[in-house]
Design an enzyme around this catalytic site. Sequence first.
Site, PDB file in Angstrom:
ATOM      1  N   ARG A 161       5.717   0.212   4.806  1.00  0.00           N
ATOM      2  CA  ARG A 161       4.126   0.602   4.674  1.00  0.00           C
ATOM      3  C   ARG A 161       3.440  -0.940   4.623  1.00  0.00           C
ATOM      4  NH1 ARG A 161       0.607   4.412   0.842  1.00  0.00           N
ATOM      5  NH2 ARG A 161       1.633   3.431  -0.625  1.00  0.00           N
ATOM      6  N   ASP A 442      -0.299   3.963  -9.059  1.00  0.00           N
ATOM      7  CA  ASP A 442      -0.357   3.148  -8.071  1.00  0.00           C
ATOM      8  C   ASP A 442      -2.002   2.965  -7.931  1.00  0.00           C
ATOM      9  OD1 ASP A 442      -1.234   5.105  -6.315  1.00  0.00           O
ATOM     10  OD2 ASP A 442       0.638   4.645  -4.765  1.00  0.00           O
TER      11      ASP A 442
END
Length: 539
Positions: A161, A442
């Site tokens: 990603r 996160d």
Amino acid sequence: MVDGVQIHANNQGKASAEILTDGALGFLAALHRSFDKTRLDLLAEREKAQERLDAGAQLDFPAETAHIRADPSWQCVPPGPGLEDRRVEITGPPERKMVINALNSGSKTFMADFEDSNSPTFTNLINGQVNLRDAIRRQIDFESNGKQYKLKENPAVLIIRPRGWHLHEARVTVDGKPISGSLFDFGLYFYHNAKELVARGTGPYFYLPKMEHYLEARLWNDVFLFSQSYISMPHNTIRATVLIETLPAAFHMEEILYELKNHSAGLNCGRWDYIFSFIKKRRADPSVVLPDRKDVTMEVGFMDSYVRHLIKTCHKRKVAAMGGMSAQIPIKNDPQANEIAMNKVKADKLREVTLGHDGTWIAHPLINDIALKVFNEHMPGPNQYHVRREEFQVAAVDLLNSEVKGTITAEGVKSNVSAALAYSSGWISGNGCIPLNYLMEDAATAEIARVQLWQWCHHGARLETGEVVTPELVDAVIADVGRTIGTLVAGVQDKHVEVTSEYLKAQVRREWPSEFLTSDLMQYLEAEDGVVGWQRAQL
């Protein structure tokens, strides 16, 4: 030296020399010169779209692409080698030990994340590229504190990603302009590894984050075509899964698949960022004030509708409909609390597989067996593309349904302050993945916390006690919680907490919240890396 390319970071070393080769920098320069203007134009369109929403416009499925949605004949390309069965995917930053543990976890794939779970210090970015290069070539084994870390046979399939289109990489400039963080992360990985991955039986696979419009997917497709030609690789070798983690993208799902159809590997429910986007995009609407973060579950109207729409859309076009993250991590030394947490994981995965998802996300290797067992029991084949879900009829009003049962509590304010301060402080100290209260946090959860605090202050929301949520109330909680952050997050110093505390105080006083905290705080990482001219933010 590559004409027009400059590297501004002050921590150059052996790893940088191995990754930032003349060939790789030449490729990055070609990507920048070919695509950055389009990227910036699309980002400007995001701002215009937000202005329309603030003025009262309502999101809807785009009229100009109705023919794409109505055409039943087109389908996406078949899965790439190793992507036929993705029932459990583990995610985490490209840190060396994490890469080995994740690839050895038993999960089908590993998404190495340069975005929401990675603090993009220049060292982290370059070392991450080294770690992935070494893992692909089975040269990543190492020893630390007397413990051997060694890659097993048949590791998980690797997916990368890169950062989203909105993020810049100011430590590398081309013709005096910062390169896109997306193109930097994608370009270095692709240049160094694409052919090696194909030779080893898989391919260059990606997760694409934070898109808001199908034209942003078209840009990625153009990047893929250009890149494959650049290294003389056959077109349609790349595969990309798009995270549907913004509210506008939920109205563009079929169009996004259509733009990427010869490179598509499906869509993913980026659930936490989606909640963040739902609040942010509808920031001007007082009827969209949500209760405590814990009450915004996958069962509430707008979340359930978006999941159903994604599954139906993906299976209509014969690609994977991936589920979301279970952030729970094992709770040591408390069997009862651990059982409760793991039962939450089981229930979440059971909901996903019975709805029709083809796989799910986990954040810790020890969760793999739990998720795998649920999917094995209810998904005997490699995927569920055959589960068409024609009965899922989702309209625009369903995707915008903001009815959520719950209240705003003092504990909810404290929880949001704690999440925002802990994550942001960790991030500017170089750590992008924070275990907090037995959850792996996160950037997405920190973003929900930040914009909820802003929303409650901006719209004068009341606690269940009747007290109005004000910036001054938030200030007091920040002062109280801030004293504990250094003990909650390893490596955080007082100066980091000071920066993030002032940042959060400023955020709840703004007319509109900033687009992304990572964009706001990036200048601190750049200053640490020696980017000339960056000063402490005027927040």
